[in-house]
Design a protein around this motif. Structure first.
Motif, PDB file in Angstrom:
ATOM      1  N   GLU A 122       0.829  -1.209   0.000  1.00  0.00           N
ATOM      2  CA  GLU A 122       0.000   0.000   0.000  1.00  0.00           C
ATOM      3  C   GLU A 122       0.860   1.253   0.000  1.00  0.00           C
ATOM      4  OE1 GLU A 122      -2.713  -0.271   3.269  1.00  0.00           O
ATOM      5  OE2 GLU A 122      -3.835  -1.956   2.395  1.00  0.00           O
ATOM      6  N   GLU A 126       1.115   4.318  -2.746  1.00  0.00           N
ATOM      7  CA  GLU A 126       0.962   5.725  -2.355  1.00  0.00           C
ATOM      8  C   GLU A 126       2.203   6.554  -2.670  1.00  0.00           C
ATOM      9  OE1 GLU A 126       0.197   5.215   1.759  1.00  0.00           O
ATOM     10  OE2 GLU A 126      -1.858   4.484   1.473  1.00  0.00           O
ATOM     11  N   LYS A 128       5.106   6.345  -1.150  1.00  0.00           N
ATOM     12  CA  LYS A 128       5.992   6.503   0.002  1.00  0.00           C
ATOM     13  C   LYS A 128       7.220   5.600  -0.114  1.00  0.00           C
ATOM     14  CE  LYS A 128       2.090   7.498   3.099  1.00  0.00           C
ATOM     15  NZ  LYS A 128       1.298   6.965   4.250  1.00  0.00           N
TER      16      LYS A 128
END
Length: 283
Positions: A122, A126, A128
């Motif tokens: 995830e 995103e 990151k």
């Protein structure tokens, strides 16, 4: 600097600078700055190295564009789990003071690895984390966890050097085009490696030191290698391996040095318990 392309399309420098066991609050900062000035563009840290702050500060103070520096960090064992991993990723980003981490690894593959991996997938979606991978995965641990991952690991960082060439796990990783990263690439100063006749003869032939021959073998064999040093001269010489090429016969001679034995066995009884009690990561 030479680069390899990972299975997600991102490029990674073939030599990184490791900061394991270099203290925070100064020494890591100086070592990383020296490494970056010497030409390194890949810095390898971890939550359990307790020096992410120094790594991030050195990167910001280096004057080098962030996009040119490849940063690896790792999630510690106590954060294996979905919610725990989300907190661990946020903590690493905060301590590094970076908007993203180029490569993030599950440091020790025990406990709720699948939950941690879901959180990392995830975070990758995103932005990151740009690439995600694992560390210290044996064949047994790989087969236990990786078939359940939606995204296959970009790398598996394991112990690797000419005396321990990880042939079984490499064969398995080839199926997912997962690259091998080497910790202890110089055998942790093992005299039997550094003084091996094959290595010293090649060092004399090419006008290099034994460590440079070993690192050249690893890079030429498609391994991402992570030598560590706080010595300014050694930091430079570890990078000075791109002006010669080992012959096929020389590569094969080094391959024959493999003993199949290393210093760390991830499958040994009690390893998980020992590692769990080794470090406490605090916010």
């Amino acid at each position: 600097m030479k680069y390899l392309t990972l299975n997600d399309g991102n490029k990674i420098p073939t030599i990184g600078f490791g900061v394991f066991m270099i203290p925070n609050d100064g020494p890591t900062y100086e070592a990383v700055l020296n490494a970056l000035k010497s030409g390194y563009r890949h810095i390898d840290t971890a939550a359990a190295y307790f020096n992410e702050e120094d790594v991030g500060k050195a990167i910001r103070d280096s004057g080098i564009d962030r996009e040119e520096i490849f940063v690896t960090s790792k999630l510690w064992l106590s954060d294996n789990g979905y919610e725990e991993a989300k907190r661990g990723i946020a903590r690493s980003l905060r301590k590094l003071n970076l908007d993203y981490i180029d490569l993030y690894l599950i440091h020790q593959p025990y406990g709720d690895v699948e939950g941690a991996w879901k959180a990392m997938e995830e975070a990758k979606a995103e932005g990151k984390l740009h690439s995600i991978g694992v560390s210290n995965m044996s064949v047994a641990l790989w087969n236990k966890f990786v078939p359940h991952f939606n995204i296959k690991p970009a790398v598996n960082q394991v112990e690797f050097n000419p005396l321990f060439q990880q042939k079984e796990i490499r064969a398995l990783m080839k199926e997912t085009d997962t690259k091998l990263e080497a910790w202890y690439p110089l055998g942790h100063g093992d005299a039997s490696l550094l003084s091996h006749e094959i290595i010293t003869n090649l060092a004399n032939k090419y006008g290099k030191n034994p460590g440079q021959i070993i690192l050249k073998f690893e890079v030429q064999d498609g391994v991402i290698t992570l030598p560590k040093s706080t010595n300014k001269e050694r930091i430079k010489t570890n990078l000075d391996i791109f002006d010669f090429t080992l012959t096929n016969e020389e590569m094969e001679a080094i391959r024959q040095m493999d003993t199949g034995k290393g210093s760390h066995n991830p499958d040994a009884p009690g390893v998980e318990e020992r590692l769990r009690s080794a470090f406490v990561i605090e916010d």
